[in-house]
Design an enzyme around this catalytic site. Structure first.
Site, mmCIF file in Angstrom:
data_model
loop_
_atom_site.group_PDB
_atom_site.id
_atom_site.type_symbol
_atom_site.label_atom_id
_atom_site.label_comp_id
_atom_site.label_asym_id
_atom_site.label_seq_id
_atom_site.Cartn_x
_atom_site.Cartn_y
_atom_site.Cartn_z
ATOM 1 N N LYS A 231 0.878 -1.177 0.000
ATOM 2 C CA LYS A 231 0.000 0.000 0.000
ATOM 3 C C LYS A 231 0.912 1.222 0.000
ATOM 4 O O LYS A 231 1.358 1.682 1.037
ATOM 5 C CB LYS A 231 -0.901 -0.007 1.230
ATOM 6 N N GLU A 306 8.936 1.266 11.435
ATOM 7 C CA GLU A 306 10.004 2.270 11.363
ATOM 8 C C GLU A 306 9.292 3.616 11.420
ATOM 9 O O GLU A 306 8.667 4.044 10.456
ATOM 10 C CB GLU A 306 10.805 2.090 10.079
ATOM 11 N N CYS A 340 13.225 10.721 7.952
ATOM 12 C CA CYS A 340 13.069 10.369 9.365
ATOM 13 C C CYS A 340 14.392 10.426 10.121
ATOM 14 O O CYS A 340 14.391 10.452 11.358
ATOM 15 C CB CYS A 340 12.463 8.975 9.490
ATOM 16 N N GLU A 437 9.318 16.245 14.959
ATOM 17 C CA GLU A 437 9.953 16.396 13.647
ATOM 18 C C GLU A 437 9.345 17.575 12.885
ATOM 19 O O GLU A 437 8.132 17.625 12.682
ATOM 20 C CB GLU A 437 9.739 15.136 12.809
#
Length: 535
Positions: A231, A306, A340, A437
């Site tokens: 996906k 992750e 990331c 972030e």
């Protein structure tokens, strides 16, 4: 890491957005065209030209892949894919949901019976073919990435090479899934340990690395004998579909690799609830990862996650300034800060704080912003308007709490979602930009006094994916690396990702590891066999 944004969904045939045409017609009515208007006109023409070339190559797919067949959404719905640099609609792709996902799962389940029984050498050969095709088409794949994601073309082609290396590495590792023989405490018994594929895997991937985040998951899954339903992000599905087309050409059988995209919550729920899906692998935000963990509990699936990061980049006063500048620039501004493992906090020891921030700001000022297809561009656009608004809100919070803008700090004159590379100083760890972030081209610089303080600031977060240390002291590099609560530590190095090393984080940055020999374990079950009467 992965943010969910609203998308435009259509029923029936493709419906084109009027946004870019409005901008163009508006610009034509004016006697004086702004640089942003002219750039958008130029990029719109370029988009059409690139799409035409990609279509002729056979890699431009817009349908999902189920059981080896390119398939429209069953109800005819489509979803637009935009070029973030221009706002143009590149194309519309099938907007799939529950029924298509269930069929993809069934296809993968049936294919698993055959694929898992092939010899490791056979699977290895087909993966090697796929790697060769990915590399042979790296230019076209790079163009697709730049087109739908926005990163500079050179960087996009680099992602293709990086992503392909996972297929190459796991093609080799497919032949090294070893078991064990355990010495028995009884003379008439033999104890064996086998490693077998877990089964059907649901792989949910983000928009910031539309090829590499797929190959890093699919490579080990297929090497072990698993089958996969991918996906991809609705923002960047074209790269995933092109990679799947090359997988078919490489000899990977129908049903082994399936791609569905569209209604993300419905597709995710279908993957989570199906008892035929035995593992979920996900790269994205911590918030979504928690939901997937909770959903996986219902059928007790294996899960590897992750998730988000809050990477500290610690620069000690004994560091080589040139090495520190090069490393911090690389880890902060790659992909316009949308990774990331980007440095989210740059911690500088007070003895070199002024010297470093001045040199760093000058270096950042030289970074060219623009269309990813233009020569010399280092930073492309952010993925969409919501990403820009997030950057703006984080900056506003920091400035209101005492941070100072040293460079940038505003939307770029190019318009759209381009943002100026930005450096802010006097940042405190309690500011929002140091807690979460920013996922944009903003470098927050914090001051620290001692090694102990640096470690305390660095570890004061729920995240624990990547960290960076710049020092010329070997003793300090070991002390700090071992004290940091992170799964990845770069010492005097800003680019740490490689297919041969384990990638993953501590704390709320995720579970499991990707890449390296350790990445195989995420797709294997361990079976113990006790055989009696062997005397």
């Amino acid at each position: 890491m992965m943010m969910r944004f609203a998308r435009t969904i259509h029923r029936g045939s493709r419906i084109h957005s009027h946004r870019s045409s409005f901008l163009l017609s508006n610009a034509l009515r004016c006697n004086n065209h702004s640089p942003a208007d002219l750039l958008r006109r130029e990029m719109s023409t370029e988009t059409e030209s690139i799409v035409a070339r990609l279509k002729s190559s056979g890699l431009f797919q817009t349908k999902g892949l189920i059981g080896g067949k390119w398939t429209d959404a069953y109800d005819g719905r489509t979803i637009e894919v935009n070029n973030p640099a221009s706002g143009d609609v590149i194309t519309s792709v099938a907007c799939m949901g529950e029924r298509e996902t269930q069929d993809a799962i069934s296809s993968a389940y049936e294919a698993f019976r055959h694929w898992s029984k092939l010899t490791a050498a056979d699977r290895s050969g087909r993966l090697r073919n796929w790697y060769n095709l990915l590399m042979a088409h790296k230019e076209e794949l790079g163009q697709l990435i730049t087109l739908e994601q926005g990163k500079p073309l050179k960087e996009a082609i680099g992602e293709v090479t990086y992503g392909a290396t996972f297929i190459e590495f796991f093609a080799e590792e497919a032949k090294r899934v070893y078991g064990d023989i355990i010495p028995s405490a009884l003379p008439d018994r033999r104890l064996f340990v086998l490693k077998q594929p877990v089964g059907v895997v649901g792989a949910v991937t983000p928009w910031n690395f539309p090829l590499a985040m797929i190959t890093r998951k699919v490579g080990p899954a297929l090497a072990c004998g698993c089958t996969v339903v991918i996906k991809p992000s609705e923002l960047t599905p074209l790269t995933a579909l092109a990679a799947a087309e090359l997988a078919l050409q490489s000899g990977i059988p129908p049903g082994v690799l399936n791609v569905v995209m569209g209604d993300a919550p419905t597709i995710g729920t279908s993957l989570m609830e199906s008892p035929q899906v035995r593992k979920i692998t996900f790269t994205g935000s911590t918030a979504v990862g928690k939901k997937l963990m909770a959903g996986a509990a219902e059928t007790v699936k294996k899960v590897s996650l992750e998730l988000g990061g809050n990477a500290p980049c610690i620069i000690f006063d004994d560091a080589d300034l040139e090495v520190a500048l090069k490393g911090s620039l690389a880890t902060k501004f790659r992909n316009s800060g949308q990774t990331c493992v980007c440095a989210n906090r740059i911690l500088v020891q007070e003895g070199i704080y002024e010297k470093f921030t001045n040199a760093f700001s000058k270096a950042v000022q030289n970074l060219k912003v623009g269309n990813g297809f233009d020569e010399g561009v280092a930073l492309g656009p952010l993925i969409n308007e919501a990403a820009v608004q997030k950057v703006e809100s984080f900056l506003q919070d920091a400035i209101s709490k005492g941070a100072k803008t040293l460079l940038g700090g505003r939307r770029h004159s190019l318009g759209m979602t381009f943002y100026e590379p930005t450096v802010i100083g006097d940042v405190k760890n309690e500011m929002l930009i140091a807690r979460q972030e920013v996922f944009g081209p903003v470098a927050p610089v914090l001051r620290f006094k001692t090694e102990e303080e640096a470690i305390q600031i660095a570890n004061d977060t729920n995240a624990g994916l990547a960290a960076y240390v710049f020092t010329n002291s070997i003793q300090r590099s070991w002390r700090v690396s071992e004290a940091l609560e992170y799964g990845i530590v770069g010492v005097n190095e800003g680019l740490v990702s490689t297919e041969v090393a384990p990638f993953g984080g501590f704390k709320q940055s995720g579970l499991g590891r990707e890449g390296s020999k350790y990445g195989l374990d995420e797709y294997l079950e361990i079976k113990y066999i006790c055989m009696g009467n062997m005397g």
